[in-house]
Design a protein around this motif. Sequence first.
Motif, mmCIF file in Angstrom:
data_model
loop_
_atom_site.group_PDB
_atom_site.id
_atom_site.type_symbol
_atom_site.label_atom_id
_atom_site.label_comp_id
_atom_site.label_asym_id
_atom_site.label_seq_id
_atom_site.Cartn_x
_atom_site.Cartn_y
_atom_site.Cartn_z
ATOM 1 N N VAL A 1 15.055 -45.514 -33.222
ATOM 2 C CA VAL A 1 16.137 -44.561 -33.502
ATOM 3 C C VAL A 1 15.573 -43.150 -33.405
ATOM 4 O O VAL A 1 14.355 -42.951 -33.386
ATOM 5 C CB VAL A 1 16.750 -44.788 -34.904
ATOM 6 C CG1 VAL A 1 17.425 -46.144 -35.002
ATOM 7 C CG2 VAL A 1 15.688 -44.640 -35.991
ATOM 8 N N SER A 2 16.462 -42.172 -33.373
ATOM 9 C CA SER A 2 16.037 -40.781 -33.333
ATOM 10 C C SER A 2 15.489 -40.366 -34.696
ATOM 11 O O SER A 2 15.677 -41.053 -35.702
ATOM 12 C CB SER A 2 17.218 -39.883 -32.956
ATOM 13 O OG SER A 2 18.174 -39.861 -34.014
ATOM 14 N N GLU A 3 14.832 -39.201 -34.723
ATOM 15 C CA GLU A 3 14.294 -38.701 -35.984
ATOM 16 C C GLU A 3 15.409 -38.430 -36.992
ATOM 17 O O GLU A 3 15.261 -38.714 -38.192
ATOM 18 C CB GLU A 3 13.466 -37.439 -35.743
ATOM 19 C CG GLU A 3 12.171 -37.697 -34.992
ATOM 20 C CD GLU A 3 11.313 -36.456 -34.865
ATOM 21 O OE1 GLU A 3 11.682 -35.413 -35.447
ATOM 22 O OE2 GLU A 3 10.267 -36.523 -34.186
ATOM 23 N N ASP A 4 16.539 -37.881 -36.525
ATOM 24 C CA ASP A 4 17.673 -37.628 -37.419
ATOM 25 C C ASP A 4 18.228 -38.936 -37.978
ATOM 26 O O ASP A 4 18.566 -39.034 -39.156
ATOM 27 C CB ASP A 4 18.772 -36.870 -36.674
ATOM 28 C CG ASP A 4 18.412 -35.421 -36.403
ATOM 29 O OD1 ASP A 4 17.449 -34.925 -37.035
ATOM 30 O OD2 ASP A 4 19.079 -34.788 -35.561
ATOM 31 N N HIS A 5 18.332 -39.935 -37.123
ATOM 32 C CA HIS A 5 18.815 -41.241 -37.582
ATOM 33 C C HIS A 5 17.846 -41.865 -38.581
ATOM 34 O O HIS A 5 18.249 -42.453 -39.585
ATOM 35 C CB HIS A 5 19.026 -42.179 -36.392
ATOM 36 C CG HIS A 5 20.278 -41.903 -35.629
ATOM 37 N ND1 HIS A 5 20.506 -42.410 -34.367
ATOM 38 C CD2 HIS A 5 21.378 -41.180 -35.940
ATOM 39 C CE1 HIS A 5 21.694 -42.026 -33.937
ATOM 40 N NE2 HIS A 5 22.246 -41.269 -34.875
ATOM 41 N N GLU A 6 16.546 -41.730 -38.317
ATOM 42 C CA GLU A 6 15.550 -42.288 -39.230
ATOM 43 C C GLU A 6 15.626 -41.622 -40.604
ATOM 44 O O GLU A 6 15.483 -42.275 -41.637
ATOM 45 C CB GLU A 6 14.151 -42.141 -38.654
ATOM 46 C CG GLU A 6 13.042 -42.773 -39.500
ATOM 47 C CD GLU A 6 13.167 -44.283 -39.616
ATOM 48 O OE1 GLU A 6 12.835 -44.814 -40.702
ATOM 49 O OE2 GLU A 6 13.599 -44.939 -38.643
ATOM 50 N N GLU A 7 15.909 -40.342 -40.598
ATOM 51 C CA GLU A 7 16.063 -39.631 -41.875
ATOM 52 C C GLU A 7 17.245 -40.192 -42.657
ATOM 53 O O GLU A 7 17.164 -40.395 -43.876
ATOM 54 C CB GLU A 7 16.256 -38.142 -41.620
ATOM 55 C CG GLU A 7 16.296 -37.303 -42.890
ATOM 56 C CD GLU A 7 16.367 -35.815 -42.620
ATOM 57 O OE1 GLU A 7 16.597 -35.050 -43.580
ATOM 58 O OE2 GLU A 7 16.190 -35.414 -41.453
ATOM 59 N N LEU A 8 18.347 -40.488 -41.967
ATOM 60 C CA LEU A 8 19.511 -41.083 -42.626
ATOM 61 C C LEU A 8 19.188 -42.487 -43.121
ATOM 62 O O LEU A 8 19.600 -42.884 -44.215
ATOM 63 C CB LEU A 8 20.706 -41.118 -41.666
ATOM 64 C CG LEU A 8 21.984 -41.786 -42.193
ATOM 65 C CD1 LEU A 8 22.439 -41.146 -43.508
ATOM 66 C CD2 LEU A 8 23.092 -41.729 -41.139
ATOM 67 N N VAL A 9 18.453 -43.252 -42.327
ATOM 68 C CA VAL A 9 18.041 -44.598 -42.737
ATOM 69 C C VAL A 9 17.285 -44.531 -44.059
ATOM 70 O O VAL A 9 17.548 -45.292 -45.002
ATOM 71 C CB VAL A 9 17.168 -45.260 -41.649
ATOM 72 C CG1 VAL A 9 16.500 -46.529 -42.198
ATOM 73 C CG2 VAL A 9 17.999 -45.585 -40.422
#
Length: 407
Positions: A47-55
């Motif tokens: 996933v993208s870095e932004d998505h990983e942050e949400l995860v």
Amino acid sequence: MPKVIKQGNKKIYDGYKSFQYLDAGEDYKEYELSKENDRVEPYVYPVSEDHEELVQTILEEDNIISMHEHTFVMPENLNEFYEFRRQGRDWTGYEALSQSGLDVIFENFMDGTAMVTSQAGWKWSDVIHDLGIRFSDIAHQDMVFKAERIADLYRAKKEGKIAFVAALESCTMIENELDRLDVLYGFGIRTMGIVYSEANQLGSGLRETRDGGLTVFGKQAVRRMNKLGITIDVSHSSDLTSLDTIEHSEKPVTINHSGARALWNSNRLKPDTVLKACAEKGGVIAIEAAPHTTITRNNLTHSIESFMEHFEYVANYAGIDHVAFGPDTLFGDHVSIHDLLTKQLSIKSSHGDNSFPKVKWVEGLENPAECLPNIIRWLVKKGYSREDIRKVVGGNILRVLEATWAK
């Protein structure tokens, strides 16, 4: 693939290893055990870095629940498995669980493979022995605790711990004794399957060629479980037994590790009629990830993609309020142990069409520690809303438990 952010929702873990209060070689025989972490090459769903942050935010803030696991650590040498089983002592993968992101785990112990006295399994004394030994070990550490009330499920995250929901996949061991359900409830069992593949006193399993449905005794057992506050599961029950159980239960019923037969013709997966009945009764269907179960015609090689295809089918058919995850994984070589136990676990008769490629492990869903973080990554990447993710990674399960457990 982006650099993975430090795993969120880690637990307060002091390094405890199973049975360290005993002396190896004196109190029990030592076996070389499988690795808890890195048995195979770790896989992080990209996933993208932004998505990983949400995860990571979801892992930190929401209640993360797996509805079906076996958190024991298998012996490395599977030629020792039956000898290992006869010792009746199982190690729990505490270190890996501390990094799993899970707040609540439905633990199904050894079930029919608790073979202390019999290679056929499901003996009352063996199951009681299995429960007692595991709970003795759990009582010697603080990270994992036995969940017996609804409040226990919610305090786990707050305290940096993991709530352990004790479960059994069948009622076979109660034979024709209803009061044994009370005994198991007293031991801490909070969810039970009606039958595991082969027919028992309660009904027919998915292995049977003649489906007799729920028996009169089975109906009595359903009533007793409703009264006790034991959540009823029909994952391994035959189609008619599943439908009968859902009909006769006064409370919601679960399918805590399965998938959609519409995607792959296997008795191990549920037809639309059962999925619909379960949802209409207020129940929940949790998707299974054990090797070679949730494959599809589009994805013959078992992977997180085929697994999530089953999730989306059930979510679309039964509703997002009635789907969750019950990966049914363990620490060790899951494929090889299925090969070893194919007769005891009725695996051959439940796979249906066997024309799929065999995998060595299910990438991204290999053990209880890596499943939910990767599932959440998949959901975030596919654009599921925060509210829908909150439901499927824990909220739907909590709703069913609140409706079925004693308060």
